[in-house]
Motif scaffolding. Structure first.
Motif, PDB file in Angstrom:
ATOM      1  N   ALA A 172       4.320   5.694  -4.795  1.00 28.78           N
ATOM      2  CA  ALA A 172       4.113   5.794  -6.499  1.00 28.78           C
ATOM      3  C   ALA A 172       3.226   7.008  -6.906  1.00 28.78           C
ATOM      4  O   ALA A 172       3.664   8.038  -8.043  1.00 28.78           O
ATOM      5  CB  ALA A 172       4.398   4.260  -7.739  1.00 28.78           C
ATOM      6  N   SER A 173       2.427   6.992  -6.639  1.00 27.58           N
ATOM      7  CA  SER A 173       0.602   7.467  -7.059  1.00 27.58           C
ATOM      8  C   SER A 173       1.631   9.091  -6.593  1.00 27.58           C
ATOM      9  O   SER A 173       1.218  10.015  -7.700  1.00 27.58           O
ATOM     10  CB  SER A 173      -0.732   7.188  -6.286  1.00 27.58           C
ATOM     11  OG  SER A 173      -1.090   5.964  -6.772  1.00 27.58           O
TER      12      SER A 173
ATOM     13  N   TRP B 103      -2.112  -7.780  -7.357  1.00 28.67           N
ATOM     14  CA  TRP B 103      -3.861  -7.756  -7.448  1.00 28.67           C
ATOM     15  C   TRP B 103      -3.531  -6.842  -6.329  1.00 28.67           C
ATOM     16  O   TRP B 103      -4.707  -5.943  -6.076  1.00 28.67           O
ATOM     17  CB  TRP B 103      -4.414  -9.030  -7.229  1.00 28.67           C
ATOM     18  CG  TRP B 103      -4.633  -9.746  -7.967  1.00 28.67           C
ATOM     19  CD1 TRP B 103      -4.267 -11.078  -8.888  1.00 28.67           C
ATOM     20  CD2 TRP B 103      -5.454  -9.387  -9.201  1.00 28.67           C
ATOM     21  NE1 TRP B 103      -5.299 -11.432 -10.692  1.00 28.67           N
ATOM     22  CE2 TRP B 103      -5.756 -10.441 -10.481  1.00 28.67           C
ATOM     23  CE3 TRP B 103      -6.719  -8.515  -9.683  1.00 28.67           C
ATOM     24  CZ2 TRP B 103      -7.255 -10.297 -11.083  1.00 28.67           C
ATOM     25  CZ3 TRP B 103      -7.706  -8.325 -10.263  1.00 28.67           C
ATOM     26  CH2 TRP B 103      -7.783  -9.313 -11.548  1.00 28.67           C
ATOM     27  N   LEU B 104      -3.058  -6.944  -5.339  1.00 26.33           N
ATOM     28  CA  LEU B 104      -3.340  -6.095  -3.922  1.00 26.33           C
ATOM     29  C   LEU B 104      -3.274  -4.937  -4.343  1.00 26.33           C
ATOM     30  O   LEU B 104      -4.038  -3.765  -3.810  1.00 26.33           O
ATOM     31  CB  LEU B 104      -2.415  -6.842  -2.865  1.00 26.33           C
ATOM     32  CG  LEU B 104      -2.719  -5.336  -1.795  1.00 26.33           C
ATOM     33  CD1 LEU B 104      -3.893  -5.570  -0.935  1.00 26.33           C
ATOM     34  CD2 LEU B 104      -1.590  -6.943  -0.242  1.00 26.33           C
ATOM     35  N   ALA B 105      -2.162  -4.485  -4.769  1.00 24.48           N
ATOM     36  CA  ALA B 105      -1.546  -3.106  -5.363  1.00 24.48           C
ATOM     37  C   ALA B 105      -2.447  -2.544  -6.086  1.00 24.48           C
ATOM     38  O   ALA B 105      -2.836  -1.604  -6.180  1.00 24.48           O
ATOM     39  CB  ALA B 105      -0.532  -2.994  -5.985  1.00 24.48           C
ATOM     40  N   ARG B 106      -3.434  -3.382  -7.376  1.00 27.52           N
ATOM     41  CA  ARG B 106      -4.295  -2.697  -8.694  1.00 27.52           C
ATOM     42  C   ARG B 106      -5.640  -2.263  -7.461  1.00 27.52           C
ATOM     43  O   ARG B 106      -5.788  -1.044  -7.697  1.00 27.52           O
ATOM     44  CB  ARG B 106      -4.617  -3.938  -9.285  1.00 27.52           C
ATOM     45  CG  ARG B 106      -5.482  -3.225 -10.473  1.00 27.52           C
ATOM     46  CD  ARG B 106      -5.957  -4.175 -11.477  1.00 27.52           C
ATOM     47  NE  ARG B 106      -7.141  -3.973 -12.271  1.00 27.52           N
ATOM     48  CZ  ARG B 106      -8.096  -3.858 -11.787  1.00 27.52           C
ATOM     49  NH1 ARG B 106      -8.735  -4.751 -10.613  1.00 27.52           N
ATOM     50  NH2 ARG B 106      -9.102  -3.870 -12.687  1.00 27.52           N
ATOM     51  N   ASP B 107      -5.989  -3.702  -6.604  1.00 30.63           N
ATOM     52  CA  ASP B 107      -7.083  -2.907  -5.940  1.00 30.63           C
ATOM     53  C   ASP B 107      -7.193  -2.199  -5.165  1.00 30.63           C
ATOM     54  O   ASP B 107      -8.112  -1.608  -5.435  1.00 30.63           O
ATOM     55  CB  ASP B 107      -7.615  -4.596  -4.704  1.00 30.63           C
ATOM     56  CG  ASP B 107      -8.072  -6.053  -5.826  1.00 30.63           C
ATOM     57  OD1 ASP B 107      -8.363  -4.808  -7.721  1.00 30.63           O
ATOM     58  OD2 ASP B 107      -8.404  -6.831  -5.657  1.00 30.63           O
TER      59      ASP B 107
ATOM     60  N   ARG C 171       0.917  -1.421   0.471  1.00 28.68           N
ATOM     61  CA  ARG C 171       0.001   0.056  -0.038  1.00 28.68           C
ATOM     62  C   ARG C 171       0.426   1.196   0.270  1.00 28.68           C
ATOM     63  O   ARG C 171       0.573   1.802  -0.477  1.00 28.68           O
ATOM     64  CB  ARG C 171      -1.046   0.046   1.205  1.00 28.68           C
ATOM     65  CG  ARG C 171      -1.945  -1.363   0.930  1.00 28.68           C
ATOM     66  CD  ARG C 171      -2.500  -1.381   1.981  1.00 28.68           C
ATOM     67  NE  ARG C 171      -3.745  -2.047   2.005  1.00 28.68           N
ATOM     68  CZ  ARG C 171      -3.491  -3.320   2.255  1.00 28.68           C
ATOM     69  NH1 ARG C 171      -2.031  -3.852   2.362  1.00 28.68           N
ATOM     70  NH2 ARG C 171      -4.790  -4.428   2.297  1.00 28.68           N
ATOM     71  N   SER C 172       1.952   1.263   0.574  1.00 27.55           N
ATOM     72  CA  SER C 172       2.768   2.390   0.724  1.00 27.55           C
ATOM     73  C   SER C 172       3.543   2.475  -0.567  1.00 27.55           C
ATOM     74  O   SER C 172       3.474   3.440  -1.693  1.00 27.55           O
ATOM     75  CB  SER C 172       4.008   2.192   2.033  1.00 27.55           C
ATOM     76  OG  SER C 172       3.271   2.166   3.024  1.00 27.55           O
TER      77      SER C 172
END
Length: 329
Positions: free
Chosen positions: A144-145, A167-171, A138-139
């Motif tokens: 990155a965002s 998948w976790l990063a995307r969701d 999540r960090s």
């Protein structure tokens, strides 16, 4: 191939993921490349590559984790681009954000140093690099965002992550209104297929519109005929490198069947994957670059036949698990 106004044949372009950037199907890597060339030769190669539409360069600051080499290949690339007379808008820059020392060394610090070494103020997209063990995904997404919002790059992907972590990063990104990863840079070759062609990543390609950037397609040169590379090459998931080296005569025979070189076969095979937007390779001589471009003709003539012809060369089958990252078997 299409042709530009200068009548130079142009390589095709594909989108690197449904929400990712449009890129040439070939990109030039930097690891152990620019620092093995004379400056004039590198300048000529860059000019010719961009003239043919191969204007994507994967450039990293190699000074983290197992890549703590204090390499200057990125500095050399910046010098070569300037001497080639290229404007920043003439080429696409794919950078790296390493996870080995993250978050101790932040993404913001890494991109600042990396871009300064190259001599520019932005990348077009970046890859969040390899990691072992625990990672606060999540960090990673948040940081990155933030850099996307700050204008340091427009899109990002990951390098050799497991499908579950991606998948976790995307969701998480979509749920929080952040920028999700749009592609994965994976080790992919005639010999190493288990992860890119496995069901876990297949769902990401088909259901999430993820793009695939193929890297290490020559196994450090072995699949192109350099059976004993003198330079440092990538990791060996599953410990299959000797089996790959022993299989090279079969690669030669398959290539000869199509009137192609082993390097052309290795590249064309990767381009048959439905999700591949871009294939990365290193070229330290103009002859290598010219030969590699021949993969497009091979693909056009025999695309549907290539997979069947090399079916027995899938060496990491049942060795590396499809759900794994590159570092586990």
């Amino acid at each position: 191939m299409t042709t530009d106004q200068g009548n130079e044949p142009q390589v095709p372009r594909r989108r690197l993921g449904a929400a990712g950037p449009e890129v040439p199907v070939f990109g030039l890597g930097s690891w152990n490349t620019w620092d093995r060339m004379e400056t004039d030769d590198a300048v000529e190669l860059v000019r010719v590559a961009v003239g043919r539409g191969v204007n994507l360069f994967d450039v990293a600051h190699y000074n983290f984790g197992p890549h703590a080499e204090n390499a200057v290949t990125d500095i050399i690339f910046g010098k070569v681009v300037r001497e080639a007379g290229l404007r920043r808008e003439d080429y696409l820059l794919c950078g790296k954000l390493w996870l080995w020392d993250y978050p101790k060394v932040s993404f913001a610090e890494q991109i600042e140093v990396s871009l300064e070494r190259i001599g520019t103020d932005r990348a077009d997209f970046v890859v969040a690099g390899d990691f072992f063990g625990e990672l606060d995904i999540r960090s990673v997404v948040t940081d990155a965002s933030e850099l996307v919002r700050a204008g340091r790059f427009d899109a990002w992907g990951v390098n050799n992550w497991s499908a579950a972590d991606l998948w976790l990063a995307r969701d998480f990104a979509l749920a929080e209104g952040m920028t999700p990863p749009s592609f994965a840079q994976l080790k992919y070759s005639l010999a190493r297929r288990s992860v890119p062609e496995g069901e876990p990543y297949g769902r990401l390609f088909d259901e999430a519109g993820l793009g695939l950037q193929a890297s290490d397609v020559f196994e450090g040169g072995i699949l192109a005929g350099k059976l004993n590379p003198e330079r440092k090459i990538g990791a060996d998931p599953g410990g299959i490198r000797e089996r790959i080296r022993a299989a090279y005569p079969a690669v030669e025979r398959a290539a000869e069947r199509f009137g192609a070189t082993p390097a052309q076969l290795a590249i064309a095979y990767c381009l048959t994957h439905r999700a591949v937007g871009n294939v990365l390779f290193g070229a330290s001589r103009m002859s290598q670059f010219d030969d590699n471009l021949g993969a497009l003709d091979l693909l056009a003539r025999h695309g549907d036949e290539l997979r069947e012809a090399v079916a027995d060369l899938w060496i990491d089958r049942d060795v590396v698990r499809p759900e794994a990252s590159w570092g586990t078997d």
